[in-house]
Design a protein around this motif. Structure first.
Motif, PDB file in Angstrom:
ATOM      1  N   ALA A 258     -20.216  84.409  79.928  1.00 37.44           N
ATOM      2  CA  ALA A 258     -19.584  83.523  78.940  1.00 37.44           C
ATOM      3  C   ALA A 258     -20.282  83.506  77.582  1.00 37.44           C
ATOM      4  CB  ALA A 258     -19.477  82.112  79.511  1.00 37.44           C
ATOM      5  N   PRO A 259     -21.637  83.415  77.494  1.00 38.95           N
ATOM      6  CA  PRO A 259     -22.280  83.392  76.170  1.00 38.95           C
ATOM      7  C   PRO A 259     -21.966  84.629  75.329  1.00 38.95           C
ATOM      8  CG  PRO A 259     -23.819  82.700  77.869  1.00 38.95           C
ATOM      9  CD  PRO A 259     -22.612  83.217  78.577  1.00 38.95           C
ATOM     10  N   PHE A 260     -21.905  85.788  75.976  1.00 40.67           N
ATOM     11  CA  PHE A 260     -21.586  87.013  75.246  1.00 40.67           C
ATOM     12  C   PHE A 260     -20.141  86.995  74.752  1.00 40.67           C
ATOM     13  CE2 PHE A 260     -25.020  88.165  78.150  1.00 40.67           C
ATOM     14  CZ  PHE A 260     -25.887  88.844  77.312  1.00 40.67           C
ATOM     15  N   ILE A 261     -19.250  86.487  75.606  1.00 40.69           N
ATOM     16  CA  ILE A 261     -17.842  86.422  75.222  1.00 40.69           C
ATOM     17  C   ILE A 261     -17.657  85.466  74.052  1.00 40.69           C
ATOM     18  CG2 ILE A 261     -15.530  85.761  75.985  1.00 40.69           C
ATOM     19  CD1 ILE A 261     -16.312  86.687  78.779  1.00 40.69           C
ATOM     20  N   LYS A 262     -18.363  84.344  74.068  1.00 36.50           N
ATOM     21  CA  LYS A 262     -18.295  83.397  72.946  1.00 36.50           C
ATOM     22  C   LYS A 262     -18.732  84.064  71.651  1.00 36.50           C
ATOM     23  CE  LYS A 262     -19.061  79.007  75.380  1.00 36.50           C
ATOM     24  NZ  LYS A 262     -19.992  77.850  75.503  1.00 36.50           N
ATOM     25  N   ASN A 263     -19.843  84.794  71.713  1.00 35.75           N
ATOM     26  CA  ASN A 263     -20.330  85.471  70.504  1.00 35.75           C
ATOM     27  C   ASN A 263     -19.326  86.487  70.002  1.00 35.75           C
ATOM     28  OD1 ASN A 263     -22.761  84.065  70.410  1.00 35.75           O
ATOM     29  ND2 ASN A 263     -23.829  85.539  71.699  1.00 35.75           N
ATOM     30  N   ASP A 264     -18.703  87.219  70.936  1.00 27.16           N
ATOM     31  CA  ASP A 264     -17.703  88.220  70.536  1.00 27.16           C
ATOM     32  C   ASP A 264     -16.492  87.554  69.900  1.00 27.16           C
ATOM     33  OD1 ASP A 264     -19.174  90.406  71.368  1.00 27.16           O
ATOM     34  OD2 ASP A 264     -18.387  90.349  73.407  1.00 27.16           O
ATOM     35  N   MET A 265     -16.050  86.437  70.460  1.00 26.20           N
ATOM     36  CA  MET A 265     -14.884  85.736  69.914  1.00 26.20           C
ATOM     37  C   MET A 265     -15.178  85.214  68.517  1.00 26.20           C
ATOM     38  SD  MET A 265     -13.630  83.753  73.378  1.00 26.20           S
ATOM     39  CE  MET A 265     -12.245  82.915  72.588  1.00 26.20           C
ATOM     40  N   ARG A 266     -16.371  84.679  68.326  1.00 26.21           N
ATOM     41  CA  ARG A 266     -16.745  84.180  66.986  1.00 26.21           C
ATOM     42  C   ARG A 266     -16.852  85.345  66.004  1.00 26.21           C
ATOM     43  NH1 ARG A 266     -20.663  80.903  70.170  1.00 26.21           N
ATOM     44  NH2 ARG A 266     -19.817  78.775  70.315  1.00 26.21           N
ATOM     45  N   LEU A 267     -17.440  86.453  66.466  1.00 26.19           N
ATOM     46  CA  LEU A 267     -17.592  87.624  65.600  1.00 26.19           C
ATOM     47  C   LEU A 267     -16.231  88.141  65.158  1.00 26.19           C
ATOM     48  CD1 LEU A 267     -20.008  90.569  65.988  1.00 26.19           C
ATOM     49  CD2 LEU A 267     -17.580  91.073  65.928  1.00 26.19           C
ATOM     50  N   ILE A 268     -15.277  88.181  66.081  1.00 24.76           N
ATOM     51  CA  ILE A 268     -13.945  88.691  65.768  1.00 24.76           C
ATOM     52  C   ILE A 268     -13.260  87.823  64.726  1.00 24.76           C
ATOM     53  CG2 ILE A 268     -11.609  88.977  66.711  1.00 24.76           C
ATOM     54  CD1 ILE A 268     -12.921  89.966  69.296  1.00 24.76           C
ATOM     55  N   TRP A 269     -13.361  86.512  64.868  1.00 24.21           N
ATOM     56  CA  TRP A 269     -12.599  85.628  63.992  1.00 24.21           C
ATOM     57  C   TRP A 269     -13.281  85.352  62.661  1.00 24.21           C
ATOM     58  CZ3 TRP A 269      -7.768  85.082  63.945  1.00 24.21           C
ATOM     59  CH2 TRP A 269      -7.167  84.071  63.196  1.00 24.21           C
ATOM     60  N   ARG A 270     -14.589  85.497  62.596  1.00 18.86           N
ATOM     61  CA  ARG A 270     -15.310  85.136  61.371  1.00 18.86           C
ATOM     62  C   ARG A 270     -15.495  86.297  60.402  1.00 18.86           C
ATOM     63  NH1 ARG A 270     -20.284  81.418  63.818  1.00 18.86           N
ATOM     64  NH2 ARG A 270     -18.989  79.658  64.511  1.00 18.86           N
ATOM     65  N   ASN A 271     -15.174  87.503  60.812  1.00 11.54           N
ATOM     66  CA  ASN A 271     -15.414  88.662  59.964  1.00 11.54           C
ATOM     67  C   ASN A 271     -14.112  89.392  59.659  1.00 11.54           C
ATOM     68  OD1 ASN A 271     -18.559  88.894  59.901  1.00 11.54           O
ATOM     69  ND2 ASN A 271     -18.042  88.558  62.044  1.00 11.54           N
ATOM     70  N   LYS A 272     -14.017  89.867  58.446  1.00  5.42           N
ATOM     71  CA  LYS A 272     -12.756  90.432  57.959  1.00  5.42           C
ATOM     72  C   LYS A 272     -12.324  91.658  58.756  1.00  5.42           C
ATOM     73  CE  LYS A 272     -10.506  92.031  53.731  1.00  5.42           C
ATOM     74  NZ  LYS A 272     -10.675  92.279  52.279  1.00  5.42           N
ATOM     75  N   ARG A 273     -13.270  92.544  59.035  1.00  4.14           N
ATOM     76  CA  ARG A 273     -12.885  93.806  59.673  1.00  4.14           C
ATOM     77  C   ARG A 273     -12.444  93.589  61.120  1.00  4.14           C
ATOM     78  NH1 ARG A 273     -16.094  99.516  58.849  1.00  4.14           N
ATOM     79  NH2 ARG A 273     -14.663 100.822  60.047  1.00  4.14           N
ATOM     80  N   THR A 274     -13.168  92.768  61.859  1.00  2.97           N
ATOM     81  CA  THR A 274     -12.785  92.504  63.246  1.00  2.97           C
ATOM     82  C   THR A 274     -11.499  91.676  63.319  1.00  2.97           C
ATOM     83  OG1 THR A 274     -14.405  90.702  63.166  1.00  2.97           O
ATOM     84  CG2 THR A 274     -15.049  92.710  64.308  1.00  2.97           C
ATOM     85  N   LYS A 275     -11.335  90.758  62.368  1.00  6.19           N
ATOM     86  CA  LYS A 275     -10.111  89.954  62.354  1.00  6.19           C
ATOM     87  C   LYS A 275      -8.896  90.832  62.081  1.00  6.19           C
ATOM     88  CE  LYS A 275     -10.264  86.006  60.162  1.00  6.19           C
ATOM     89  NZ  LYS A 275     -10.193  84.998  59.062  1.00  6.19           N
ATOM     90  N   THR A 276      -9.074  91.831  61.211  1.00  3.63           N
ATOM     91  CA  THR A 276      -7.979  92.755  60.926  1.00  3.63           C
ATOM     92  C   THR A 276      -7.583  93.529  62.175  1.00  3.63           C
ATOM     93  OG1 THR A 276      -8.739  93.003  58.644  1.00  3.63           O
ATOM     94  CG2 THR A 276      -7.249  94.682  59.481  1.00  3.63           C
ATOM     95  N   VAL A 277      -8.587  93.989  62.922  1.00  6.91           N
ATOM     96  CA  VAL A 277      -8.315  94.713  64.174  1.00  6.91           C
ATOM     97  C   VAL A 277      -7.557  93.818  65.144  1.00  6.91           C
ATOM     98  CG1 VAL A 277      -9.413  95.695  66.228  1.00  6.91           C
ATOM     99  CG2 VAL A 277     -10.249  96.305  63.956  1.00  6.91           C
TER     100      VAL A 277
END
Length: 488
Positions: A258-277
């Motif tokens: 779960a902690p890793f998944i939380k970090n990945d979810m935050r990374l995806i939504w907070r950064n432009k490139r991952t959010k675009t993907v």
């Protein structure tokens, strides 16, 4: 002054430490651009004859005006995703006695000479020559062509105004979908309305002045926007943002990962490139509308399968091919922690699997096109659920280039290596090859089942395969760390 700016950028390019890579990349992109421009040239030169063949009782020019709205909206969407905001290394210039308006004008004028605007010239000018050759009024055709080209430049500047707005992107996607549905099922005549507006420019060339006024207004708005941010203190001070937290407690039920998944979810939504993907994954769902309805593909189940692979595997392919480079900025820190590498990889696998399932559920409306089409989606789903994430994770062990998370996700080759191209070969070729062979000898149902079985077997063998992948990451650990230290 503009020539001086161009000379400075020319020197900057050839004095760069990564000159060899830059030239090779530009050569590759140049061939790709030429291929696209040749396609646009053939479309522009042949559009009149194609429309005449498909609709012999109607005026091809009037029909073209109805269809052009699709091209214009698609052009704006592609610009939003791929066109870079015009930039140059502006900080040193701010210390020199150079008027700010000259810098701003240079950036805006530079944006006019982009690939997207060149594509419009290649597409519409040949079409105009055909119209003149077919006896249409020369003044009207020239006015119409100039109006379309200026409208393209307007979209160039509109893109810079809305580029950071996810709401604007959503509105464009919805508008394009509404246009297509209204045209396909004759719900209401939006295309006819826009077609009449464009055709009126041909009938009354004086309306061309509207496009010049719109272009001037948009240029002024962009000039004001850029002028307001080009200050020395604004260029050197760090951007301050209030940290936003999200309640992701529901993820805790998953367990140790779960902690890793939380970090990945935050990374995806907070950064432009991952959010675009992430957002583009939903755009791939529209592939079915193209492959199931286009005359070129609607009778080819092989190409329909190709589209179905993207529909449910869009996220797994686009996100997975850059693992673990998404974490490149803090990868060294992660590797110094007492963390399980296997759980780090499992979190990526979990995200790709969940998103594949979500996209599959959202593709349910494609049952409208028939059970055989939907079975192709089902086969693609099982393949992407089991096989695709494992291949992506394995090839990720060879990723050694860091990624700038705040950069655009499209038209951006930063962080790209040969691994990103190689990994797509098995994911796209294997299901199509299996389908072609099995369908030829055993029929459609067995072919679809065979593709699904590949995914199911891969999913069942997930644990031993993940053990192999983990060992590969551990073996390449220090090579990866060194690679992520390097600047492109």
């Amino acid at each position: 002054m503009i020539l001086r700016f161009l000379k400075l950028e020319w020197k900057q390019f050839f004095r760069s430490a990564s000159l060899g890579k830059s030239i090779a990349l530009k050569i590759f992109m140049g061939f790709f651009a030429i291929w696209i421009l040749l396609g646009l040239l053939s479309l522009g030169a042949g559009a009149y004859f194609l429309l005449k063949k498909e609709y012999p009782e109607k005026d091809p020019f009037i029909l073209a005006n109805k269809f052009i709205i699709f091209l214009l909206i698609t052009d704006l969407i592609v610009r939003y995703l791929m066109q870079k905001i015009p930039v140059m290394d502006i900080k040193p210039m701010l210390l020199l006695p150079i008027k700010k308006r000259k810098l701003v004008n240079y950036l805006l004028i530079k944006s006019v000479f982009s690939f997207f605007n060149a594509g419009a010239l290649i597409l519409y000018i040949p079409f105009a020559f055909v119209l003149i050759a077919k006896g249409y009024n020369v003044t009207g055709v020239l006015s119409w062509t100039l109006f379309i080209l200026i409208l393209t430049l307007c979209f160039n500047f509109i893109n810079f105004l809305i580029n950071k707005s996810n709401i604007a992107f959503g509105v464009l996607i919805v508008f394009l979908a509404v246009l297509w549905l209204s045209f396909k099922y004759k719900l209401f005549d939006i295309t006819g309305f826009f077609g009449n507006l464009l055709y009126s420019v041909y009938e009354n060339p004086a309306l061309l002045i509207i496009s010049f006024v719109l272009l001037a207004v948009l240029y002024y708005l962009n000039f004001k926007q850029l002028s307001s941010i080009i200050y020395l203190d604004g260029a050197i001070k760090e951007k301050e943002e209030e940290a936003k937290t999200s309640n992701l407690s529901f993820v805790d039920k998953i367990g140790d990962v779960a902690p890793f998944i939380k970090n990945d979810m935050r990374l995806i939504w907070r950064n432009k490139r991952t959010k675009t993907v992430f957002l583009m994954s939903f755009f791939f769902l529209l592939f079915g509308l193209f492959f199931f309805t286009a005359k070129t593909y609607k009778d080819s189940e092989l190409w329909q399968l190709y589209g179905c692979i993207f529909m449910t595997g869009g996220f797994a392919m686009n996100y997975g091919q850059f693992v673990p480079a998404w974490d490149s900025e803090h990868y060294r820190m992660l590797m110094t922690q007492n963390l399980s590498y296997r759980k780090f990889l499992d979190s990526k696998l979990f995200l790709m699997s969940v998103m594949t399932a979500v996209l599959f559920v959202l593709s349910t409306p494609y049952l409208y096109f028939g059970l055989d089409k939907y079975l192709l989606i089902v086969a693609g789903f099982f393949f992407n659920l089991g096989f695709t994430p494992l291949v992506m994770l394995y090839m990720g062990a060879f990723n050694k280039k860091r990624i700038d998370l705040n950069a655009s996700g499209f038209g951006n080759t930063q962080g790209t290596s040969a691994a990103q191209f190689i990994v797509m070969i098995p994911v796209l070729i294997i299901p199509m090859l299996v389908y072609f062979i099995v369908n030829k000898y055993l029929g459609f149902n067995i072919a679809v089942l065979a593709i699904a079985i590949i995914g199911i077997i891969s999913f069942l063998l997930k644990n031993p395969i993940m053990n192999i992948i983990e060992k590969k990451y551990q073996k390449n650990k220090y090579i990866t760390i060194h690679g992520f230290k390097q600047q492109d």
